[in-house]
Design a protein around this motif. Structure first.
Motif, PDB file in Angstrom:
ATOM      1  N   GLN A   1      23.700 -61.164 159.822  1.00  0.00           N
ATOM      2  CA  GLN A   1      22.333 -61.109 160.312  1.00  0.00           C
ATOM      3  C   GLN A   1      21.965 -62.332 161.146  1.00  0.00           C
ATOM      4  O   GLN A   1      20.973 -62.310 161.868  1.00  0.00           O
ATOM      5  N   GLY A   2      22.750 -63.389 161.071  1.00  0.00           N
ATOM      6  CA  GLY A   2      22.505 -64.590 161.853  1.00  0.00           C
ATOM      7  C   GLY A   2      23.609 -64.805 162.878  1.00  0.00           C
ATOM      8  O   GLY A   2      24.424 -63.926 163.144  1.00  0.00           O
ATOM      9  N   THR A   3      23.625 -65.991 163.446  1.00  0.00           N
ATOM     10  CA  THR A   3      24.650 -66.363 164.414  1.00  0.00           C
ATOM     11  C   THR A   3      25.948 -66.715 163.692  1.00  0.00           C
ATOM     12  O   THR A   3      25.927 -67.371 162.650  1.00  0.00           O
ATOM     13  N   ILE A   4      27.068 -66.294 164.250  1.00  0.00           N
ATOM     14  CA  ILE A   4      28.384 -66.616 163.706  1.00  0.00           C
ATOM     15  C   ILE A   4      29.133 -67.479 164.707  1.00  0.00           C
ATOM     16  O   ILE A   4      29.314 -67.086 165.866  1.00  0.00           O
ATOM     17  N   ARG A   5      29.580 -68.666 164.254  1.00  0.00           N
ATOM     18  CA  ARG A   5      30.411 -69.540 165.084  1.00  0.00           C
ATOM     19  C   ARG A   5      31.652 -69.908 164.287  1.00  0.00           C
ATOM     20  O   ARG A   5      31.545 -70.499 163.208  1.00  0.00           O
ATOM     21  N   ALA A   6      32.827 -69.562 164.818  1.00  0.00           N
ATOM     22  CA  ALA A   6      34.087 -69.836 164.125  1.00  0.00           C
ATOM     23  C   ALA A   6      35.140 -70.271 165.141  1.00  0.00           C
ATOM     24  O   ALA A   6      35.243 -69.683 166.214  1.00  0.00           O
ATOM     25  N   ARG A   7      35.907 -71.314 164.767  1.00  0.00           N
ATOM     26  CA  ARG A   7      37.003 -71.735 165.657  1.00  0.00           C
ATOM     27  C   ARG A   7      38.092 -70.672 165.705  1.00  0.00           C
ATOM     28  O   ARG A   7      38.722 -70.459 166.728  1.00  0.00           O
ATOM     29  N   GLU A   8      38.322 -70.001 164.570  1.00  0.00           N
ATOM     30  CA  GLU A   8      39.285 -68.907 164.494  1.00  0.00           C
ATOM     31  C   GLU A   8      38.632 -67.732 163.782  1.00  0.00           C
ATOM     32  O   GLU A   8      37.958 -67.913 162.767  1.00  0.00           O
ATOM     33  N   LEU A   9      38.841 -66.545 164.337  1.00  0.00           N
ATOM     34  CA  LEU A   9      38.282 -65.329 163.754  1.00  0.00           C
ATOM     35  C   LEU A   9      39.378 -64.278 163.654  1.00  0.00           C
ATOM     36  O   LEU A   9      40.010 -63.935 164.650  1.00  0.00           O
TER      37      LEU A   9
ATOM     38  N   VAL B   1      24.490 -59.131 164.347  1.00  0.00           N
ATOM     39  CA  VAL B   1      23.164 -58.817 164.859  1.00  0.00           C
ATOM     40  C   VAL B   1      22.796 -59.733 166.026  1.00  0.00           C
ATOM     41  O   VAL B   1      22.103 -59.327 166.957  1.00  0.00           O
ATOM     42  N   ARG B   2      23.293 -60.974 166.010  1.00  0.00           N
ATOM     43  CA  ARG B   2      22.922 -61.932 167.049  1.00  0.00           C
ATOM     44  C   ARG B   2      24.159 -62.378 167.827  1.00  0.00           C
ATOM     45  O   ARG B   2      24.978 -61.565 168.220  1.00  0.00           O
ATOM     46  N   LEU B   3      24.332 -63.679 167.998  1.00  0.00           N
ATOM     47  CA  LEU B   3      25.446 -64.236 168.761  1.00  0.00           C
ATOM     48  C   LEU B   3      26.702 -64.300 167.898  1.00  0.00           C
ATOM     49  O   LEU B   3      26.655 -64.720 166.739  1.00  0.00           O
ATOM     50  N   LEU B   4      27.836 -63.905 168.481  1.00  0.00           N
ATOM     51  CA  LEU B   4      29.150 -64.081 167.861  1.00  0.00           C
ATOM     52  C   LEU B   4      29.958 -64.985 168.770  1.00  0.00           C
ATOM     53  O   LEU B   4      30.187 -64.659 169.941  1.00  0.00           O
TER      54      LEU B   4
ATOM     55  N   LYS C   1      30.894 -54.669 166.474  1.00  0.00           N
ATOM     56  CA  LYS C   1      29.640 -54.378 167.163  1.00  0.00           C
ATOM     57  C   LYS C   1      28.787 -55.638 167.196  1.00  0.00           C
ATOM     58  O   LYS C   1      28.539 -56.244 166.155  1.00  0.00           O
ATOM     59  N   VAL C   2      28.354 -56.024 168.398  1.00  0.00           N
ATOM     60  CA  VAL C   2      27.570 -57.234 168.586  1.00  0.00           C
ATOM     61  C   VAL C   2      26.296 -56.861 169.346  1.00  0.00           C
ATOM     62  O   VAL C   2      26.372 -56.405 170.488  1.00  0.00           O
TER      63      VAL C   2
ATOM     64  N   ASN D   1      42.410 -54.935 169.265  1.00  0.00           N
ATOM     65  CA  ASN D   1      43.174 -53.716 169.033  1.00  0.00           C
ATOM     66  C   ASN D   1      42.254 -52.783 168.249  1.00  0.00           C
ATOM     67  O   ASN D   1      42.254 -52.759 167.022  1.00  0.00           O
ATOM     68  N   GLY D   2      41.406 -52.060 168.984  1.00  0.00           N
ATOM     69  CA  GLY D   2      40.435 -51.200 168.323  1.00  0.00           C
ATOM     70  C   GLY D   2      39.266 -50.892 169.227  1.00  0.00           C
ATOM     71  O   GLY D   2      39.447 -50.475 170.372  1.00  0.00           O
ATOM     72  N   TYR D   3      38.061 -51.141 168.743  1.00  0.00           N
ATOM     73  CA  TYR D   3      36.848 -50.699 169.423  1.00  0.00           C
ATOM     74  C   TYR D   3      35.815 -51.815 169.343  1.00  0.00           C
ATOM     75  O   TYR D   3      35.481 -52.292 168.254  1.00  0.00           O
ATOM     76  N   ILE D   4      35.300 -52.253 170.492  1.00  0.00           N
ATOM     77  CA  ILE D   4      34.286 -53.293 170.507  1.00  0.00           C
ATOM     78  C   ILE D   4      33.101 -52.849 171.354  1.00  0.00           C
ATOM     79  O   ILE D   4      33.273 -52.288 172.432  1.00  0.00           O
ATOM     80  N   VAL D   5      31.896 -53.088 170.829  1.00  0.00           N
ATOM     81  CA  VAL D   5      30.647 -52.809 171.532  1.00  0.00           C
ATOM     82  C   VAL D   5      29.839 -54.101 171.571  1.00  0.00           C
ATOM     83  O   VAL D   5      29.540 -54.667 170.511  1.00  0.00           O
ATOM     84  N   VAL D   6      29.507 -54.575 172.760  1.00  0.00           N
ATOM     85  CA  VAL D   6      28.688 -55.774 172.930  1.00  0.00           C
ATOM     86  C   VAL D   6      27.505 -55.397 173.813  1.00  0.00           C
ATOM     87  O   VAL D   6      27.686 -54.996 174.963  1.00  0.00           O
ATOM     88  N   GLN D   7      26.291 -55.520 173.286  1.00  0.00           N
ATOM     89  CA  GLN D   7      25.120 -55.127 174.066  1.00  0.00           C
ATOM     90  C   GLN D   7      24.818 -56.111 175.186  1.00  0.00           C
ATOM     91  O   GLN D   7      24.300 -55.740 176.226  1.00  0.00           O
ATOM     92  N   GLY D   8      25.137 -57.387 174.986  1.00  0.00           N
ATOM     93  CA  GLY D   8      24.926 -58.398 176.016  1.00  0.00           C
ATOM     94  C   GLY D   8      26.198 -58.642 176.820  1.00  0.00           C
ATOM     95  O   GLY D   8      26.912 -57.704 177.175  1.00  0.00           O
ATOM     96  N   ASP D   9      26.493 -59.920 177.092  1.00  0.00           N
ATOM     97  CA  ASP D   9      27.688 -60.304 177.844  1.00  0.00           C
ATOM     98  C   ASP D   9      28.828 -60.630 176.893  1.00  0.00           C
ATOM     99  O   ASP D   9      28.628 -61.117 175.776  1.00  0.00           O
TER     100      ASP D   9
END
Length: 228
Positions: free
Chosen positions: A52-60, A69-72, A84-85, A97-105
């Motif tokens: 529900q918040g921003t996610i910041r990770a050096r490795e994902l 919901v917000r920034l990834l 989904k972002v 390898n799959g399916y990604i949806v990003v509403q922004g950039d």
């Protein structure tokens, strides 16, 4: 001598939830909800998570389904499954390898994807290498090197990811594609701009603006090629 800060690990097994914070490693095995902003060195997901918040990770590393919901934001990201972002996705080296949806950039140093990609804004990376296993869309695609292909739809790949990939014709669509070296197949675009442009089989392009070289496959259509 300055001491380097150390942060705790966050581990969720089964069904659980967590508030925001700064962690060394976040590991999720199961189903979870992350309520606040998360910052960590590494995030590993094996299952399903909603952030529900921003996610910041050096490795994902994601094996399963992630809803942001917000920034990834991730340094190196290996994404297997469905992502989904609702906001923006920023990365360095991104492998899908799959399916990604990003509403922004969606922006990265390099983007290598196999599957389905839906970007509401700009898909921008120094290197874009996309293999479409379903319908892929973006308002704009930009990068130094852009290569787009249609996947073979091999049985092993389909067996692994059929739950995530819509059963649609494998084609890539964009309003504008702009880069230095562009190599396209089975792509529909209004405008393509580049230095060296190869328009391969199955492409339908309205206008191509090129400064160096243009090659058009006999099974492709370019309505208005212009050397500038």
């Amino acid at each position: 001598m300055e001491r380097k800060a150390t942060y705790p690990d966050l581990k969720i097994n089964g069904v659980g939830q967590a508030s925001g914070g700064t962690y060394r490693e976040v590991r999720i095995d199961g189903v979870s909800r992350l309520k606040g902003d998360i910052e960590c060195e590494k995030l590993r997901l094996n299952g399903m998570a909603t952030a529900q918040g921003t996610i910041r990770a050096r490795e994902l590393e994601c094996d399963g389904k992630l809803n942001a919901v917000r920034l990834l934001e991730a340094g190196n990201a290996v994404l297997n499954g469905m992502i989904k972002v609702k906001g923006e996705f920023r990365g360095e080296k991104v492998e899908l390898n799959g399916y990604i949806v990003v509403q922004g950039d969606l922006s990265a140093e390099s983007f290598h994807g196999r599957g389905c990609v839906e970007v509401g804004g700009l898909l921008n990376a120094g290197e874009v290498n996309l293999t479409a296993e379903g319908r892929c869309t973006a308002r704009e695609i930009g990068g130094e090197s852009i290569r787009i292909r249609r996947g073979t739809g091999g049985s092993r790949w389909r067996t692994m990811w059929s739950w995530a990939i819509p059963k649609l014709t494998a084609i890539t669509e964009a309003d504008t594609i702009e880069g230095d070296r562009i190599d396209l197949e089975h792509t529909t675009a209004s405008v393509v701009r580049g230095s060296v442009v190869h328009v391969g089989k199955g492409c339908k392009i309205g206008r191509v603006e090129y400064t160096g070289e243009l090659n058009v496959h006999p099974d492709a259509r370019v309505e208005n090629p212009v050397k500038v």
